[in-house]
Structures are given as C-alpha cells and as structure tokens.
Design an enzyme around this catalytic site. Structure first.
Site, mmCIF file in Angstrom:
data_model
loop_
_atom_site.group_PDB
_atom_site.id
_atom_site.type_symbol
_atom_site.label_atom_id
_atom_site.label_comp_id
_atom_site.label_asym_id
_atom_site.label_seq_id
_atom_site.Cartn_x
_atom_site.Cartn_y
_atom_site.Cartn_z
ATOM 1 N N TYR A 1 1.055 -0.923 0.409
ATOM 2 C CA TYR A 1 0.361 -0.075 -0.324
ATOM 3 C C TYR A 1 0.324 1.194 0.006
ATOM 4 O O TYR A 1 0.986 1.898 -0.660
ATOM 5 C CB TYR A 1 -1.147 -0.002 1.041
ATOM 6 C CG TYR A 1 -1.975 0.834 1.485
ATOM 7 C CD1 TYR A 1 -2.960 1.036 0.457
ATOM 8 C CD2 TYR A 1 -1.558 1.840 1.980
ATOM 9 C CE1 TYR A 1 -3.844 2.400 0.318
ATOM 10 C CE2 TYR A 1 -3.008 3.323 1.910
ATOM 11 C CZ TYR A 1 -3.772 2.859 1.168
ATOM 12 O OH TYR A 1 -4.652 4.273 1.212
ATOM 13 N N GLU B 1 1.905 6.022 -6.970
ATOM 14 C CA GLU B 1 1.064 7.344 -7.648
ATOM 15 C C GLU B 1 1.462 8.891 -7.470
ATOM 16 O O GLU B 1 1.205 9.473 -8.439
ATOM 17 C CB GLU B 1 -0.304 6.959 -6.982
ATOM 18 C CG GLU B 1 -0.994 5.417 -6.999
ATOM 19 C CD GLU B 1 -2.057 5.458 -5.813
ATOM 20 O OE1 GLU B 1 -2.857 6.827 -5.349
ATOM 21 O OE2 GLU B 1 -2.426 4.316 -5.863
#
Length: 363
Positions: A287, A294
């Site tokens: 994660y 991103e």
C-alpha cells in the site's frame, strides 16, 4: 444361599429442580428392567453388587409426580437413572414414605443445596431470556441470500479483471523485460478502466448497508485511484508511455488478487486461513509503495499540465490568463499522503481486530 436370590443394591440419589438422578451401585448390569408405574420406579437387573453376582431389584415411590419416561445408562461400574419431575420444584425428600429406605443414600458427588439449585435455575432462566431477547433483536433478513449472491458476483468479476491485468503484465515482463514498462497502459488500460469504474460500487455498498466496511476509507481509495487513472494517465498521452504506469498498475492488481477472493469466500461463510493472513498482511508493504508510485505519476504530470494548460482555471485578465492544474495537483499530493495515513490506520485496526478475535477463539 443360591446365586439367583433377589437382593437390593445400594442406590445413591441427588436432585435438581427439574429432575432426580439415581446411581445404582451394580457392576456389569444385564437384563435391565426399569419402568415407572403410578409414580413408582421399578428396577430389576442381573449384575455384580454388594452380594456378588445376583439378581437385584428395588422400588421407589416418589414424593411428587414425575413424568413416565425414564432415562438410564449402564456402565461397567454402575447404572445411572434420570427421572424428570412434572414440576420444577425442590423436594424435601425423595420418597413418599418419611422413613428413608436402608439401601438409599445421598449422592454427594452430585448433591446440591436448594440455594445452589435456585441459583442454577435462575442462571438458566436468565440465559433463556437473553437468547429470546437476542433472537428478537436480530431479525432474519429475507434478502440475505440475494445480497450475498450480488456481493459474490461483484467480487468474482473484480477478481477476474485484476487477475487478467496481473497475469498479462507478468507474462509480458518475463518475455519483454523492461520494454514492457512503456506500453503497459496501451495493453491493460481498458480492463483497468472497467475494474476502477466497477469499484465505485464499493462506495455505494456501505451507504446501502450491504457491507460493514466504512464509507470514508472506501471513498478515499476508489477516488484516489480514479484520479490517477482517468485524470493523470487517461487525459495525458505523454504519461501513458512512462514506466511509472507499470508500477502503479502492478501494485494495484497485486493487492486486489488477494483481497477480492477473501471477500468471495466470506460471502459463502468460508475461510482459508492462508488467504486471510495474506489479505491482512500484504498491504503493509504494497500500500505505501502504491502511494509512492501514484505520487511519482502526479509529480511527472505537473510540468505537462503546465505546458498544455489542460484543466487550467481561467482567471480575470488583471490576475493573469489562467491558474495551472498543477497547483491543484500539489494540494492533491498533500491529501494523498493524509489519505495514506487514514487508510493505513484503518487497515491496521482491521488486521489487529481480525487476528485478536481469532486468538480469543483459539483460547
């Protein structure tokens, strides 16, 4: 004295509010004949008692009415008899005759005082009332099967979609090596578009009460991914050939190919322990790596938005021509890392709660 003479065995008794328990001291009992007639218990059997191998028998007329059914079990050492009272009341003695038969004695191993029996009865009644109360509060959902079927199919479709992306990227990586990084978007974008548009359902499900997952964490994850996919990558052709796309898509799909099967099994009330552990553990490294990937994509897109003026906000002439969308992305980066903290905390609590409850069950 012959071996067939009739004798009386030692009998030990105890009572509860609802029954009388007798223990007949007779080993290897055979030819048992136990019956209840007019509130009187008749017992006859062949076995080894105080007077050796003989036929033993006795009768007991109970103080209060009992049910005609007799429950009994014979072991190598004794015969256990249980007689149910018609009314759950405490008897002052066992038999109608005031003088206790010589062969009868209290069973101190099972003996209870009246106060103990009252307490046991009270606890039993309390449990019954609590059970009725819980069953009254928890009403059966007539649409539960339909809801589970819908959730199972949704998770199955998402699992198949992300599995296709993961396998496609993995095969291309082995065949083409680093060259596969640069055309990831063109080979997998359509399926990723489909999966991420479907993921909007995960925001709606908590609002409809179909799942217990919180609305806010689901909204953060789905919205964040869709901003990256549709705004950063989808609207900028220059971004679609960058290697960062590979890492974003690969990390997303790796997480989901474990998450969705876990939810599928939950829909059919099934658990695979290894999958459960992976589902609640794999996000710990993946994660944060996904958020970093991103963030790299957002940073790489900023100069392109400045150059193309795409999504720029028009301003009055006195203030300038327009406000570049890259400023919005700078704010978005801050929100992204705040969202990382919120979601990480949420996932950590889920993991802790899950494995703590399993430890309690094991204990």
């Amino acid at each position: 004295m012959s071996n067939t003479q009739t004798l009386t065995p030692h009998v030990y008794w105890a009572q509860r509010h609802g029954d009388v328990q007798l223990r007949v001291d007779l080993c290897d009992a055979e030819n048992l004949d136990i019956s209840l007639q007019e509130n009187t218990l008749h017992f006859k059997a062949q076995g080894h008692g105080a007077r050796g191998d003989n036929e033993y028998q006795f009768t007991l007329e109970f103080l209060e009415p009992v049910l005609p059914k007799v429950l009994h079990k014979s072991t190598q050492r004794q015969v256990n008899i249980k007689v149910l009272k018609k009314e759950e009341v405490w008897w002052s003695r066992l038999t109608r005759q005031e003088k206790k038969p010589l062969f009868l004695a209290p069973d101190f191993d099972r003996w209870q005082d009246e106060s103990d029996a009252e307490k046991e009865l009270h606890e039993k009644e309390e449990k019954r009332i609590n059970k009725i109360s819980v069953e009254t509060r928890i009403r059966k959902d007539p649409y539960l099967g339909l809801k589970k079927g819908y959730l199972f199919m949704y998770n199955l479709v998402q699992f198949l979609g992300f599995s296709w992306i993961f396998v496609n990227m993995t095969v291309r990586l082995f065949i083409l090596g680093q060259d596969s990084f640069y055309d990831t978007f063109h080979t997998t974008a359509d399926m990723m578009y489909f999966c991420q548009m479907m993921a909007v359902i995960e925001i709606i499900n908590p609002l409809l009460g179909l799942v217990k997952t919180g609305f806010f964490p689901a909204m953060l994850q789905v919205t964040g991914r869709n901003v990256i996919l549709f705004v950063i990558l989808g609207s900028l052709e220059q971004m679609q050939s960058k290697s960062v796309v590979f890492f974003v898509f690969y990390l997303w799909s790796t997480i989901e190919i474990f998450r969705y099967p876990f939810y599928m099994l939950a829909c059919i009330d099934t658990e695979w322990k290894l999958l459960t552990w992976v589902r609640y553990t794999i996000w710990i490294p993946l994660y944060p790596l996904g958020v970093v990937a991103e963030a790299v994509a957002v940073i790489q897109a900023m100069p392109i938005f400045d150059e193309t003026r795409l999504y720029s906000l028009p301003l009055p002439k006195a203030l300038g021509q327009s406000l570049s969308f890259s400023y919005t992305l700078q704010v978005y980066l801050i929100i992204m890392f705040l969202g990382l903290f919120v979601n990480f905390r949420h996932l950590y609590k889920q993991r802790k709660r899950r494995f703590r409850s399993r430890k309690r069950k094991a204990i």
